[in-house]
Every structure is written in C-alpha cells, then in structure tokens.
Scaffold this motif. Structure first.
Motif, PDB file in Angstrom:
ATOM      1  N   MET A   1       0.872  -1.110   0.065  1.00 36.37           N
ATOM      2  CA  MET A   1      -0.062   0.043   0.012  1.00 36.37           C
ATOM      3  C   MET A   1       0.737   1.389  -0.148  1.00 36.37           C
ATOM      4  SD  MET A   1      -3.136  -0.720   2.859  1.00 36.37           S
ATOM      5  CE  MET A   1      -4.318  -1.989   2.475  1.00 36.37           C
ATOM      6  N   GLU A   2       0.363   2.232  -0.621  1.00 32.99           N
ATOM      7  CA  GLU A   2       1.002   3.631  -0.427  1.00 32.99           C
ATOM      8  C   GLU A   2       0.683   4.180   0.628  1.00 32.99           C
ATOM      9  OE1 GLU A   2       0.547   7.807  -2.703  1.00 32.99           O
ATOM     10  OE2 GLU A   2       1.355   6.243  -3.971  1.00 32.99           O
ATOM     11  N   GLY A   3       1.467   4.668   1.834  1.00 31.87           N
ATOM     12  CA  GLY A   3       0.898   5.172   3.012  1.00 31.87           C
ATOM     13  C   GLY A   3       1.652   6.765   3.175  1.00 31.87           C
ATOM     14  N   SER A   4       0.949   7.323   4.020  1.00 25.32           N
ATOM     15  CA  SER A   4       1.643   8.874   4.027  1.00 25.32           C
ATOM     16  C   SER A   4       0.820   9.513   5.291  1.00 25.32           C
ATOM     17  CB  SER A   4       1.361   9.869   2.929  1.00 25.32           C
ATOM     18  OG  SER A   4       0.081   9.923   2.414  1.00 25.32           O
ATOM     19  N   GLN A   5       1.381  10.636   5.802  1.00 25.48           N
ATOM     20  CA  GLN A   5       0.698  11.325   6.935  1.00 25.48           C
ATOM     21  C   GLN A   5      -0.371  12.080   6.090  1.00 25.48           C
ATOM     22  OE1 GLN A   5       4.187  12.279   9.143  1.00 25.48           O
ATOM     23  NE2 GLN A   5       2.557  12.633  10.662  1.00 25.48           N
ATOM     24  N   TYR A   6      -1.830  11.973   6.419  1.00 31.99           N
ATOM     25  CA  TYR A   6      -2.765  12.887   5.736  1.00 31.99           C
ATOM     26  C   TYR A   6      -2.890  14.038   6.467  1.00 31.99           C
ATOM     27  CZ  TYR A   6      -7.288  13.821   3.639  1.00 31.99           C
ATOM     28  OH  TYR A   6      -8.450  14.456   3.186  1.00 31.99           O
ATOM     29  N   ASP A   7      -2.674  14.115   7.747  1.00 31.04           N
ATOM     30  CA  ASP A   7      -2.570  15.481   8.374  1.00 31.04           C
ATOM     31  C   ASP A   7      -2.103  15.219   9.826  1.00 31.04           C
ATOM     32  OD1 ASP A   7      -4.594  14.356   9.993  1.00 31.04           O
ATOM     33  OD2 ASP A   7      -6.251  15.367   8.920  1.00 31.04           O
TER      34      ASP A   7
ATOM     35  N   PHE B   1      -3.934   5.752   3.367  1.00 31.98           N
ATOM     36  CA  PHE B   1      -3.577   4.642   2.676  1.00 31.98           C
ATOM     37  C   PHE B   1      -4.108   4.607   1.354  1.00 31.98           C
ATOM     38  CE2 PHE B   1      -2.962   3.931   7.180  1.00 31.98           C
ATOM     39  CZ  PHE B   1      -1.628   3.014   7.083  1.00 31.98           C
ATOM     40  N   ARG B   2      -3.526   3.986   0.348  1.00 32.92           N
ATOM     41  CA  ARG B   2      -4.064   3.988  -1.306  1.00 32.92           C
ATOM     42  C   ARG B   2      -3.547   2.673  -1.847  1.00 32.92           C
ATOM     43  NH1 ARG B   2      -1.650   7.364  -4.595  1.00 32.92           N
ATOM     44  NH2 ARG B   2      -3.660   7.751  -5.895  1.00 32.92           N
ATOM     45  N   LYS B   3      -4.516   2.299  -2.779  1.00 35.71           N
ATOM     46  CA  LYS B   3      -4.193   1.168  -3.783  1.00 35.71           C
ATOM     47  C   LYS B   3      -3.621   0.132  -3.220  1.00 35.71           C
ATOM     48  CE  LYS B   3      -4.247   4.621  -7.505  1.00 35.71           C
ATOM     49  NZ  LYS B   3      -3.485   5.135  -8.766  1.00 35.71           N
ATOM     50  N   PRO B   4      -4.148  -0.866  -2.370  1.00 31.93           N
ATOM     51  CA  PRO B   4      -3.500  -1.976  -2.050  1.00 31.93           C
ATOM     52  C   PRO B   4      -3.337  -2.804  -3.068  1.00 31.93           C
ATOM     53  CG  PRO B   4      -5.890  -1.951  -1.451  1.00 31.93           C
ATOM     54  CD  PRO B   4      -5.568  -0.573  -1.898  1.00 31.93           C
ATOM     55  N   ARG B   5      -2.352  -3.496  -3.110  1.00 27.38           N
ATOM     56  CA  ARG B   5      -1.770  -4.435  -4.251  1.00 27.38           C
ATOM     57  C   ARG B   5      -1.108  -5.497  -3.855  1.00 27.38           C
ATOM     58  NH1 ARG B   5      -0.847  -2.694  -9.477  1.00 27.38           N
ATOM     59  NH2 ARG B   5      -1.275  -0.546  -9.022  1.00 27.38           N
TER      60      ARG B   5
ATOM     61  N   ALA C   1      -7.747   5.214   2.130  1.00 21.89           N
ATOM     62  CA  ALA C   1      -8.613   4.735   3.309  1.00 21.89           C
ATOM     63  C   ALA C   1      -7.754   5.814   4.373  1.00 21.89           C
ATOM     64  CB  ALA C   1      -8.360   3.213   3.971  1.00 21.89           C
ATOM     65  N   VAL C   2      -8.525   6.414   5.395  1.00 17.72           N
ATOM     66  CA  VAL C   2      -7.965   7.315   6.238  1.00 17.72           C
ATOM     67  C   VAL C   2      -8.034   6.698   7.678  1.00 17.72           C
ATOM     68  CG1 VAL C   2      -7.932   9.666   7.450  1.00 17.72           C
ATOM     69  CG2 VAL C   2      -8.407   9.403   4.881  1.00 17.72           C
ATOM     70  N   ILE C   3      -6.992   6.361   8.527  1.00 13.31           N
ATOM     71  CA  ILE C   3      -6.726   5.802   9.647  1.00 13.31           C
ATOM     72  C   ILE C   3      -6.388   6.853  10.540  1.00 13.31           C
ATOM     73  CG2 ILE C   3      -5.996   3.704  10.723  1.00 13.31           C
ATOM     74  CD1 ILE C   3      -8.011   3.063   8.727  1.00 13.31           C
ATOM     75  N   ALA C   4      -6.982   6.857  11.750  1.00 12.05           N
ATOM     76  CA  ALA C   4      -6.559   7.551  12.789  1.00 12.05           C
ATOM     77  C   ALA C   4      -5.247   7.542  13.165  1.00 12.05           C
ATOM     78  CB  ALA C   4      -7.542   7.831  13.786  1.00 12.05           C
ATOM     79  N   SER C   5      -4.557   8.721  13.693  1.00  8.64           N
ATOM     80  CA  SER C   5      -3.007   8.055  14.237  1.00  8.64           C
ATOM     81  C   SER C   5      -3.240   7.576  15.679  1.00  8.64           C
ATOM     82  CB  SER C   5      -2.162   9.398  14.129  1.00  8.64           C
ATOM     83  OG  SER C   5      -1.054   9.290  14.755  1.00  8.64           O
TER      84      SER C   5
END
Length: 856
Positions: free
Chosen positions: A570-576, A582-586, A644-648
């Motif tokens: 998955m591509e993961g990053s801090q959204y805020d 998380f994006r595009k599971p492969r 998908a936006v997941i809480a820190s």
C-alpha cells in the motif's frame, strides 16, 4: 547480492534486461522492475575506459562546499567518471568542516574526502555508495543519522548528499532513477503497550519529580521564553497528552526524553547536591522513571485467531515520492523535510545554497510549510544571484511547485517570485483568484514582466487543493503554465525574448513579495527552480513522481499465501497531524518466478499498535482471487482503487501497522462487526425560522431583476465572480454572517452604480426627472430642512414599487419610505458637495441590500 524491486514507469523488467529495454518516462501505471542492488566499485580498466555505469554530467558549475582552499594541485582525474566524482561529490565534501575534516590522508579510514589525490578518494568512496539507489548509500545514511551533518537538519543533509551522488552517477539523466522496493524488517504484530486514560501514574513517576522540576523553565506555556511542547505545564492533563509523543512504552531507552539527555546533552541537571550538570545521570534517572511507568502498563495483545500480516512502521516502508523525477538542470530545490526551525534548506547541491529564512510560517506534517497572513520564505540576494547567472546563460527557466492555495479569492498573490519590489522582477508565478499569473522580465516585456500571462478565467485552473504547478520559459514559446501535468493552453502575450536585462541583486521569495505586499496564503510541499524549460513529457514525469513524505508499505503475507516474498503493498502517508492516508492495496511478489494461482482474499482491515482501527476501513468489502490473468509480475494485482484514512495513535515515529483478513488463501476468520444499538428517534422541536435568506445566485438575479441591469454587465459580473464565495451559500437565516451582508452591499453598490450612471437604464427606472440635475447638489435638489417631496418621489417611489412592491403590507413600504427620506436628508449634512447621482446611488443601495430584497 540483494535482490529488490525497481519501480519505474509502468512495466516490470528483469534487472538483466534493463539496458536492453527503455522504460517510459511518463508513469501511467505501476512498474516493478527486478534489479540487482550490488555495490559497484567504479574503476578504470587498463585501456582507460570506465567500468560500471556511465557517469553523469552534474547540474552545472562545481558546487563547492566546506571551508578551505578550492584549488586542487594533486594528480588529475584519471577518467571521466573520476572527474564527475570530483566535480559533483568530492568538491562538496573535502572541506575541513565536512567529511574532509576526518576522512583525509592520515585521518580516519576510509579516506574518501582526502584533498591530496582525487583518484585515491574515488577508489575509497566506492563501497560507500549504492549505485542502484543513491538514497541508500552509506554516505547518505550516515549524515542522515546526524553524523557530522553540515546543516541544521539531518534530513536535508541526507537529501543534499544524495543529490551530489545522483549528479555523479548520472541520476539526473533523462531516464530518471527508479524506486527500489526492499522488504522491511520481519516484525510480528504482537502486543503493544498503550497509554491509559488515567494520568495519575505519569504524574507521580515522571511529571512531578522530573518534568516539573527540571523542564519547567521552558516547556510550559507561562514560561518567560515558552518552548513547545508543554510537557512541563502546570496543567497535568495537557502535559500528559504532549508527553506521550516523547515516551516509548515498548522501548523506554528510545524515548525522546532519554535520547535528548543521553545523546544530545540537552538541559541536563545536577544529580548530586552542588554538583555540575550530569547528562549520563540525568538520562539514567529519566530512563528509570519511564521504565517504572511502562512496567505498570499491561501489554494489549492482538486477537490470536485473526488472520494477520506481518507488521511495519510508516518509515520502514520504501520512500515513494521523488525518485523518478527529472532534475537534470535543477539549481534550487526545497523539499521542506526539516519540520522545525526557521530555515528551509536548498537541497539542490548547487552552491551557494539559497536557503530560505521563514517568517510567520508553520511546518506541516508529511513535509511542507504553511504560509499565512504576514508569512514569507526568503533567500538572501547574494545566494539568489546564482539563479540569474545560470538562467541568463541558458535563456530558459522553469518554476515548479506543489502547492495548495488557501482559497480561490486571493489576488496579486505571489507563490514564487525572484524580484526586487512590487514593480521590478525577473520572474514570478502568482495566483489571481482562480487563475495563475506569470511574469517574466525579458526583451519583450517591461521591468515588471508586463504584459503578464493569465491562465483563462473559464479554465478555473487554480483550486484550493494540492496541485502541481509549473511555469516554463524559453525564447520561442515564452511563458507556458502546466497544472497537474497538463498545459493550460494559454499563449504568452509577451512572447519569448532574451533575458539579458535580468537583475542579479533581486531575492527569491516564496509566498510573498520582498516588500511583503503580495501575500499568498496556502501550503507549499515542494519548490524548485530549473535552468531549462521543462518539456511537456518532463513536466508529466515530475507530476507522476508525486510529492511529500509517502512510502510503499510492504505487509508480508508469505506464510499465508505460500508464495515466496509475497506482500500486500500500500502507499501510505501522513494525511494530516491526526491521521494517515493509505492507497491502492496491491498484491505483489519480489520473486520473479512466483506464479500465484486461485488465492482468495477478502475483508482487508488496517490495524495500528495491536488494534484494528474502528473507522476508515475502506477495504473491508474487498473480495478478489489472486492469480492469472489479473496478476502479473510487472504490476502485481491491484485490489482496490480507493483510499482509506486511519487515525493516528502515537504518531508516525511510533505507530506500527498491520493487516487483518477475513480470508487469505486457506486462512479464514470472518470479522464480526460490533453490535451498534441505535438510540430511539426523538422529535426535533427546535424552532425554525419562517423566513430564509436568498443564496448567492438568487441575490444576483434579484438585483438584476429589480434594477434592469443585466447580470452580464462587465462591472457587476466581475464583482460577482470575485465576491461569490462571500455571498450566502445556504438559505438558513441562522447561518447568515456579517461577511455575507458586506458582500451583498458591495454587489448592490455595483448594480446601483450602473443603474444611475447609464442614462437609458436610469430613465427606464426613475424616468427622465433626474437627467437635468444629475450633477447638481443633493441638498439643493432633494431639500434639507424642508424636503422637496416631489423630487424625492422621483427616487423613492420607483425603489419601493420595484424592490418591495405595491401589493404588500403597507407597513413595510411606509417604513422604507421613512428610512429613505431620513437618508436623503442626512446626506447633504454629511457632505454639502454630494451630488444627486451619489445620493440616488446611496438610496438605491440601501433598498437593494436590505432584507426587502434578500429575505425569502
């Protein structure tokens, strides 16, 4: 020799075939390429040719760096690759304040920065460089870890060192380097210690005996010189919340509180009465307190019946942005990785570094700066001079930014400018409401870059969202603007020209003008200046490379699928500051011989620190079968296109992620959703207003209908377009704001101005009775102490008839008539020179902007 995956373009190519098959520069899909990540020692062969891959040309003149003499009197470079190393790396690290202070002849081995013989330095540096992935070079990792970092930020040291290495080995060629996927450390999900809601033990063991005693001089909001975070605040609850980010419950020795004392000697205290500050003793006391506190917190174990992947943290992933960028001619680059302080470093590797001094600017998570009112990021004029020198030598340039405008109403707002004041500049990229503005001083424009290029108003290219914006300039095409990889199609009215009239005394500024009078507000996540005009393909390549702190997270599922080196990527990053995106599971495998077949997968959920996240599970409904024809070694198999936006939980430095599955292969554990009891419905007895407010489009059309001024009138249309977002967006009267009334009044003023100033419209509305006296004084025409009722009726009667109506309650009409009479009496008292025209406009505006028109 380690085997990895190289992501580049959109095609999977075995490492041995890379030289035989070119990868497309513009990314359209994900490409996974197997590459041998072996260390290369680039030595000359006996015939004088160079072994290994070809050398790069660098970014231009030698970048220099460090203190000491810039002259070199040792043996000449043996071949082209040694010369490229000398120009791009050795010249930057040989200074006594950099690597050359230790790694020189007679110093600490390896002697890769020795100033006496560049050929011997070249041979010594080979094992320290990863030629497949320069960012993973030992040189980069060492300075990135803080070892003899020559900047205030270790991350920026690492970026600069990686740039020098890429310039040497050819990483700036038209075929950009790919991203090597490497498996993360093998780590089970296991249990995790989580901070309790009760802070009493924290107060007793850490806050009261240590933080309040030794840290309260700075880390409290009411200190003489307060320093965030306020973990020594007198408010124990506030202190507990921010201290959690500094405490590692699972590994207390890695707590930031301990590291600051033990390794960085920060504000240590005396551990014996009358003694000197004792950093080892202070660190030991802090470690003992945290260990005692953590020992009282039980481990929260993950449900052992779940079907789980292995685990990893965000930064154990492979960096996903920037590696496939085109940067052959970059001369200033800002990645904003530092995250703290008042300096944003120029990591282009081209000296002098045009570092930016930040004023009124905040840092944002995931790399970037936030510019608000009064904010600016400015380089010195002396450091900025390199821009004029290098751009004048080519006659071309590009400004490239990843930016998020705070709004689409700001005008005369400069995002990036290289200028001297409001009227003198070399180049500028700005925002004008929903248009982008470009100005370049050339032989065909004036010193302010006029005529400017504005992107089309109908295109509405400027949006309050993250955008990749590029301004290019060359002598043939002049200025061209690209937004999110696409050319806007707007021709430069100034056309191309020469740049010989540029002024080298100007300064580079982000978010404002040097005068502080061209404020732009928003977030900038990346900025760069190129000494060439990027081609359309190069712009698209850099857009596809993305921006910010993003990672490819490889969740190991080999034991669940039976496929060697298989992962859900998955591509993961801090959204805020509070969540992750998380994006595009492969599904992928790093084994080129893997042939997965008929592997069912369903119900993917993301967990953090031993717990399945309660919200944001976009992949819970995923259902697929992995195998041919959907699975290919080139691209794996995409499982979902959504995010998908997941809480820190504890922050990006501490959170550990894992995946659970309803089914993966033969492993089953259907997820039981928690039972939610819906509360009984209750009647909403909140009183509701009988009246509403006209929304923006109704306000505009109502004013047009009352006055007869068409909505297409250029004056009112321009004002409406600029004020539209300030007009009421919803009919609820309880949502009506003072700002809405201000915008309504401004629009009414424009309509009334056009009505009174245009004779045909004026006569149609008021009759011809005003024409002969339109420039006369209002007092003489309308009367003051003794009203001229007949003349006043010329204005008042049609306003009441057309704005209020004659078939309504006369109370409203009478009240309006009284107010207008009072207004026409007061105007001459305020200004004896006020004209009939001005008084008529005021009366018209009073009616048009009143509740009589805007209520519905």
């Amino acid at each position: 020799m380690n085997t990895g995956h190289l992501m580049k373009g959109f095609e999977l190519i075995p490492g041995g075939l890379r030289a035989l098959k070119a990868v497309p520069a513009v990314a359209l899909t994900l490409v996974l390429v197997t590459a041998a990540a072996c260390t290369r020692l680039p030595l000359a062969s006996p015939d004088g040719t160079v072994t290994g891959s070809g050398s790069g040309t660098g970014t231009g003149p030698g970048t220099g760096g460090g203190t000491g003499s810039t002259s070199y009197s040792g043996p000449a470079a043996a071949n082209a690759d040694v010369l490229s190393f000398q120009t791009n790396v050795w010249a930057n690290i040989k200074g006594s304040d950099r690597c050359g202070g230790c790694h020189k002849a007679g110093g600490n081995a390896p002697l890769f920065a020795r100033p006496d013989d560049v050929n011997l330095a070249y041979q010594a540096v080979g094992p320290l460089v990863n030629f497949t992935d320069p960012a993973q070079s030992e040189l980069v990792l060492k300075v990135g870890g803080g070892h003899n970092c020559f900047l205030a930020s270790a991350q920026d040291c690492a970026s600069t060192m990686a740039t020098w290495i890429k310039n040497w080995i050819g990483g700036t060629s038209s075929t950009a380097a790919g991203i090597v996927l490497t498996p993360p450390p093998d780590q089970g999900v296991g249990g995790s210690k989580l901070f309790p809601a009760d802070s009493s033990q924290f107060q007793a063991l850490i806050w009261s005996p240590i933080l309040r005693r030794f840290c309260s001089d700075c880390h409290r909001p009411d200190a003489a010189t307060p320093q965030t975070p306020y973990f020594a605040s007198a408010d124990a609850a506030q202190a507990f919340l921010v201290a959690q980010l500094k405490i590692d419950l699972n590994t207390p020795s890695q707590s930031r509180f301990v590291v600051r004392l033990r390794d960085q000697f920060h504000h240590c205290w005396a551990t014996a009465a009358g003694g000197a500050p004792d950093c080892p003793g202070s660190a030991a006391a802090m470690l003992a307190a945290i260990t005692s506190y953590a020992g009282q917190i039980p481990v929260t174990n993950v449900d052992p019946t779940l079907v789980l992947s292995r685990a990893l943290s965000l930064r154990q992933g492979t960096p996903a942005s920037g590696a496939s960028r085109y940067e052959a001619n970059i001369i200033a680059k800002y990645e904003f990785k530092t995250g703290t302080g008042s300096t944003a470093y120029d990591t282009s590797g081209v000296a002098p570094a045009a570092d930016l001094t930040l004023t009124g600017i905040g840092w944002v998570s995931g790399w970037g700066i936030s510019i608000g009112a009064g904010g600016a990021a400015q380089a010195s004029a002396s450091a900025s001079q390199k821009l004029a020198q290098m751009i004048q030598s080519t006659g071309e340039y590009s400004i490239e930014v990843w930016a998020t405008p705070a709004n689409v109403a700001q005008t005369n707002a400069y995002i990036v400018t290289y200028s001297g004041d409001n009227a003198n500049r070399n180049m500028t990229l700005g925002q004008h409401a929903m248009q982008y503005e470009a100005r370049t001083r050339s032989s065909n424009t004036d010193s302010n870059g006029a005529p400017a290029l504005l992107t089309s108003a109908t295109g509405m290219f400027a949006q309050a969202s993250l955008q990749h914006i590029v301004l290019t300039y060359d002598a043939v095409n002049g200025q061209q603007v690209y937004v999110n990889g696409n050319y806007t199609g707007d021709a430069d009215p100034g056309k191309g020209g020469t740049l010989g009239n540029w002024d080298g005394t100007f300064a580079l500024v982000l978010g404002n003008e040097t005068t502080g009078q061209r404020q732009w507000q928003g977030v900038i996540k990346f900025a760069a200046i190129h000494s060439r005009a990027l081609t359309a393909a190069q712009v698209q390549q850099n857009f596809a490379a993305g921006v910010g702190e993003r990672y490819y997270l490889l969740f190991n599922v080999s034991s669940l699928t039976g496929v060697l080196q298989s992962f859900i990527m998955m591509e993961g990053s801090q959204y805020d500051s509070y969540s992750y995106l998380f994006r595009k599971p492969r599904f992928i495998s790093l084994d080129p011989n893997a042939a997965p077949a008929n592997i069912p997968i369903s119900g993917i959920r993301i967990g953090v620190n031993g717990r399945i996240a309660s919200v944001g599970q976009s992949y819970a409904t995923a259902n697929a079968t992995i195998g041919s024809p959907n699975y290919t070694f080139a691209g794996g198999q995409l499982l979902s296109n959504v995010g998908a936006v997941i809480a820190s939980d504890k922050g990006a430095d501490s959170d550990i992620f894992f995946l659970s599955f309803d089914q993966l292969g033969s492993n089953l554990h259907p997820f039981a959703e928690p039972t939610i009891t819906n509360p009984p419905m209750t009647a909403d007895n909140t009183p509701r207003a009988d009246w509403g407010i006209a929304t923006f489009e109704r306000v505009n059309r109502s004013m047009s209908a009352v006055t007869g001024v068409p909505i297409t009138n250029s004056t009112v249309s321009a004002l409406y377009n600029s004020e539209q977002q300030s007009l009421p967006p919803a009919p609820q009267i309880d949502a009506f704001l003072p700002a809405h009334q201000t915008a309504i009044t401004q629009l009414a003023t424009a309509y009334c101005g056009q009505l009174v100033d245009t004779q045909s419209l004026r006569d149609a509305f008021f009759g011809p009775g005003l024409d002969a006296s339109i420039t006369a004084t209002a007092g003489g025409f309308f009367g003051t102490v003794t009203p001229n009722t007949a003349n006043r009726s010329i204005v008042i009667d049609p306003l009441i008839a057309k704005a209020i109506g004659t078939n309504v309650d006369t109370t409203a009409a009478t009240a309006a008539r009284n107010e207008l009479n009072a207004l026409l009496t007061r105007i001459p008292a305020l200004s004896s020179t006020a004209t009939v025209s001005q008084a008529s406009k005021a009366a018209c505006t009073a009616v048009l902007a009143s509740a009589a028109v805007t209520l519905q």
